[in-house]
Design an enzyme around this catalytic site. Structure first.
Site, PDB file in Angstrom:
ATOM      1  N   TYR A  52      -0.624  19.972  22.737  1.00 40.40           N
ATOM      2  CA  TYR A  52      -0.646  18.716  22.410  1.00 40.40           C
ATOM      3  C   TYR A  52      -1.453  18.334  21.312  1.00 40.40           C
ATOM      4  O   TYR A  52      -2.431  19.204  21.152  1.00 40.40           O
ATOM      5  CB  TYR A  52      -0.813  17.742  23.563  1.00 40.40           C
ATOM      6  CG  TYR A  52      -2.119  17.523  24.291  1.00 40.40           C
ATOM      7  CD1 TYR A  52      -3.049  17.270  23.729  1.00 40.40           C
ATOM      8  CD2 TYR A  52      -1.983  18.325  25.576  1.00 40.40           C
ATOM      9  CE1 TYR A  52      -4.253  17.259  24.361  1.00 40.40           C
ATOM     10  CE2 TYR A  52      -3.444  18.528  26.191  1.00 40.40           C
ATOM     11  CZ  TYR A  52      -4.615  17.701  25.749  1.00 40.40           C
ATOM     12  OH  TYR A  52      -5.583  17.576  26.151  1.00 40.40           O
ATOM     13  N   PHE A  53      -1.233  17.306  20.669  1.00 42.29           N
ATOM     14  CA  PHE A  53      -2.016  17.058  19.278  1.00 42.29           C
ATOM     15  C   PHE A  53      -1.918  18.260  18.422  1.00 42.29           C
ATOM     16  O   PHE A  53      -2.930  18.281  17.693  1.00 42.29           O
ATOM     17  CB  PHE A  53      -3.386  16.745  19.484  1.00 42.29           C
ATOM     18  CG  PHE A  53      -3.786  15.509  20.526  1.00 42.29           C
ATOM     19  CD1 PHE A  53      -3.025  14.396  20.700  1.00 42.29           C
ATOM     20  CD2 PHE A  53      -4.806  15.407  21.218  1.00 42.29           C
ATOM     21  CE1 PHE A  53      -3.043  13.389  21.394  1.00 42.29           C
ATOM     22  CE2 PHE A  53      -5.129  14.204  21.838  1.00 42.29           C
ATOM     23  CZ  PHE A  53      -4.265  12.991  22.010  1.00 42.29           C
ATOM     24  N   PRO A  54      -0.900  18.921  18.107  1.00 43.70           N
ATOM     25  CA  PRO A  54      -0.738  19.781  17.071  1.00 43.70           C
ATOM     26  C   PRO A  54      -0.961  19.324  15.632  1.00 43.70           C
ATOM     27  O   PRO A  54      -1.169  20.119  14.877  1.00 43.70           O
ATOM     28  CB  PRO A  54       1.021  20.132  17.263  1.00 43.70           C
ATOM     29  CG  PRO A  54       1.500  19.000  17.803  1.00 43.70           C
ATOM     30  CD  PRO A  54       0.534  18.196  18.719  1.00 43.70           C
ATOM     31  N   LEU A  55      -0.980  18.228  15.313  1.00 44.98           N
ATOM     32  CA  LEU A  55      -1.350  17.550  13.788  1.00 44.98           C
ATOM     33  C   LEU A  55      -2.610  16.929  13.993  1.00 44.98           C
ATOM     34  O   LEU A  55      -3.004  16.211  13.076  1.00 44.98           O
ATOM     35  CB  LEU A  55      -0.005  16.720  13.488  1.00 44.98           C
ATOM     36  CG  LEU A  55       1.227  17.322  13.398  1.00 44.98           C
ATOM     37  CD1 LEU A  55       2.266  16.105  13.058  1.00 44.98           C
ATOM     38  CD2 LEU A  55       0.897  18.473  12.406  1.00 44.98           C
ATOM     39  N   TYR A  67       1.689   6.861  29.447  1.00 45.96           N
ATOM     40  CA  TYR A  67       2.390   6.270  28.210  1.00 45.96           C
ATOM     41  C   TYR A  67       2.877   4.975  28.413  1.00 45.96           C
ATOM     42  O   TYR A  67       3.849   4.690  28.713  1.00 45.96           O
ATOM     43  CB  TYR A  67       3.412   7.348  27.368  1.00 45.96           C
ATOM     44  CG  TYR A  67       2.575   8.800  27.359  1.00 45.96           C
ATOM     45  CD1 TYR A  67       1.163   9.140  27.219  1.00 45.96           C
ATOM     46  CD2 TYR A  67       3.836   9.756  26.785  1.00 45.96           C
ATOM     47  CE1 TYR A  67       0.835  10.341  26.887  1.00 45.96           C
ATOM     48  CE2 TYR A  67       3.305  11.172  26.506  1.00 45.96           C
ATOM     49  CZ  TYR A  67       1.723  11.386  26.715  1.00 45.96           C
ATOM     50  OH  TYR A  67       1.411  12.687  26.446  1.00 45.96           O
ATOM     51  N   SER A 126      -1.278  20.482  33.150  1.00 47.55           N
ATOM     52  CA  SER A 126      -1.916  20.143  31.664  1.00 47.55           C
ATOM     53  C   SER A 126      -3.428  19.702  32.012  1.00 47.55           C
ATOM     54  O   SER A 126      -3.740  19.134  33.078  1.00 47.55           O
ATOM     55  CB  SER A 126      -1.102  18.768  31.124  1.00 47.55           C
ATOM     56  OG  SER A 126      -1.675  18.398  29.967  1.00 47.55           O
ATOM     57  N   ASN A 127      -4.210  20.097  31.048  1.00 48.17           N
ATOM     58  CA  ASN A 127      -5.495  19.784  31.230  1.00 48.17           C
ATOM     59  C   ASN A 127      -6.354  20.572  32.116  1.00 48.17           C
ATOM     60  O   ASN A 127      -7.354  19.905  32.715  1.00 48.17           O
ATOM     61  CB  ASN A 127      -5.870  18.193  31.198  1.00 48.17           C
ATOM     62  CG  ASN A 127      -5.297  17.552  29.985  1.00 48.17           C
ATOM     63  OD1 ASN A 127      -5.623  17.715  28.785  1.00 48.17           O
ATOM     64  ND2 ASN A 127      -4.161  16.729  30.232  1.00 48.17           N
ATOM     65  N   SER A 182      -3.859  14.541  15.721  1.00 46.22           N
ATOM     66  CA  SER A 182      -3.872  12.974  15.343  1.00 46.22           C
ATOM     67  C   SER A 182      -3.732  12.528  13.982  1.00 46.22           C
ATOM     68  O   SER A 182      -4.220  11.445  13.359  1.00 46.22           O
ATOM     69  CB  SER A 182      -5.089  12.372  16.089  1.00 46.22           C
ATOM     70  OG  SER A 182      -5.147  12.235  17.409  1.00 46.22           O
ATOM     71  N   LYS A 241      -2.907  13.197   5.030  1.00 47.84           N
ATOM     72  CA  LYS A 241      -2.699  11.777   4.626  1.00 47.84           C
ATOM     73  C   LYS A 241      -4.301  11.127   4.408  1.00 47.84           C
ATOM     74  O   LYS A 241      -4.111  10.180   3.829  1.00 47.84           O
ATOM     75  CB  LYS A 241      -1.900  11.110   5.589  1.00 47.84           C
ATOM     76  CG  LYS A 241      -2.499  10.786   6.986  1.00 47.84           C
ATOM     77  CD  LYS A 241      -1.629   9.962   7.735  1.00 47.84           C
ATOM     78  CE  LYS A 241      -1.993   9.705   9.234  1.00 47.84           C
ATOM     79  NZ  LYS A 241      -1.267   8.776   9.899  1.00 47.84           N
TER      80      LYS A 241
END
Length: 314
Positions: A204-207, A58, A156-157, A209, A215
């Site tokens: 991860y990415f619970p929403l 990041y 992770s992954n 993106s 929206k």
């Protein structure tokens, strides 16, 4: 915020965390502002969100640097913040992944320096490489744990086979994988193994993106360097079906005087297979709103209804 235990470790974290890829993640998102990123972190901490999930990639260390700077401020108590970070990308050649003991040992030292801290609460191998035996990689992290430099070990992954290889000695505390109402493969791939071996799970990415926030109504376009630009969820018939299904959450959310985003987060918080959920945020207001999801207590019927609505994406 309810505290949850991370695997077999002594780490306890808030069940609602903050995904920090938009704090300093200039290589992931266009138009980020470092000062706004620091304000997002401050807002999370002020609202009882103590689990902060970042990674070297990041911003190639920038996210960790910003988090470290904020935690030096007198307002915040480092001992009450749970920092999770990850490494595997090779500096200068991020397409190359490295899980070797030497690389991971140095990655932890570098992350400690950027974060300006004496220990990292949760350290993940961010991606598997192709050459390192995974139990040897985890053994190196176990040595760092015994030395007090990290407190919990994550991956992770990883595939299930890679996770099993990594956990030969029972040292893995936590798994972070993509999971959302739109991407639920982990339920069959990982959840039985995690339950059997007392390994925590953080999606991860619970929403998805932003797709699970309500929206979007028409198919969006993104800058080429935006990670959403190549995401098939945002294209064609699949995008249209997602929007249609998300819109069905509106009357349920209204019954709780909540937004769709808060309702979805509440669904994760009620899910017994999920240890903590870490939505990202690009605005301070999003963090404040996300924190309110902890006050929503879904009925069993509404939990199952939401589960059923999104079963089509399994």
């Amino acid at each position: 915020m309810a505290d949850v235990k991370i695997g077999k470790s002594a780490v306890y974290a808030s069940s609602l965390g903050l995904g920090a890829n938009a704090i300093g993640g200039h290589n992931l998102f266009a138009g980020l502002d470092d000062e706004q990123g620091k304000d997002i972190l401050r807002t999370a901490l002020r609202n009882g969100i103590t689990l902060i999930d970042t990674a070297y990639i990041y911003g190639e260390g920038r996210s960790e640097e910003l988090i470290g700077a904020v935690l030096q401020e007198k307002e915040f108590d480092r001992s009450k913040v749970i920092i999770a970070t990850k490494a595997a990308h090779t500096p200068g050649n991020p397409d190359k992944k490295d899980n070797s003991p030497a690389f991971l040992t140095q990655a932890v030292e570098d992350a400690l320096a950027r974060l300006q801290t004496a220990y990292i609460d949760i350290f993940y191998i961010h991606f598997p490489d192709e050459q390192t035996p995974k139990n040897e990689a985890i053994a190196a992290l176990h040595q760092l744990k015994e030395a007090g430099k990290i407190r919990a070990i994550g991956v992770s992954n990883f595939s299930l086979d890679q996770l099993q290889e990594a956990n030969q000695d029972g040292y893995v505390d936590i798994l972070e994988e993509e999971y959302s109402l739109l991407h639920r493969q982990a339920e069959t791939t990982f959840f039985p193994y995690l339950a059997e071996h007392d390994i925590s799970f953080v999606p991860y990415f619970p929403l998805a993106s932003g797709l699970l926030t309500g929206k979007y109504e028409k198919e969006p376009t993104f800058a080429e360097n935006d990670i959403r630009s190549s995401n098939p969820d945002f294209k064609g018939e699949r995008f249209a079906k997602i929007v249609e299904t998300v819109n069905q959450l509106k009357p349920i959310a209204d019954n709780y005087d909540a937004t769709i985003t808060q309702l979805v987060l509440a669904w994760y918080l009620k899910n017994p297979e999920i240890t903590a959920v870490i939505p990202g945020a690009k605005k301070v207001e999003q963090v404040t709103a996300n924190a309110q999801a902890m006050d929503i207590h879904l009925t069993k019927a509404d939990y199952q209804l939401i589960d059923h609505l999104f079963a089509v994406f399994n």
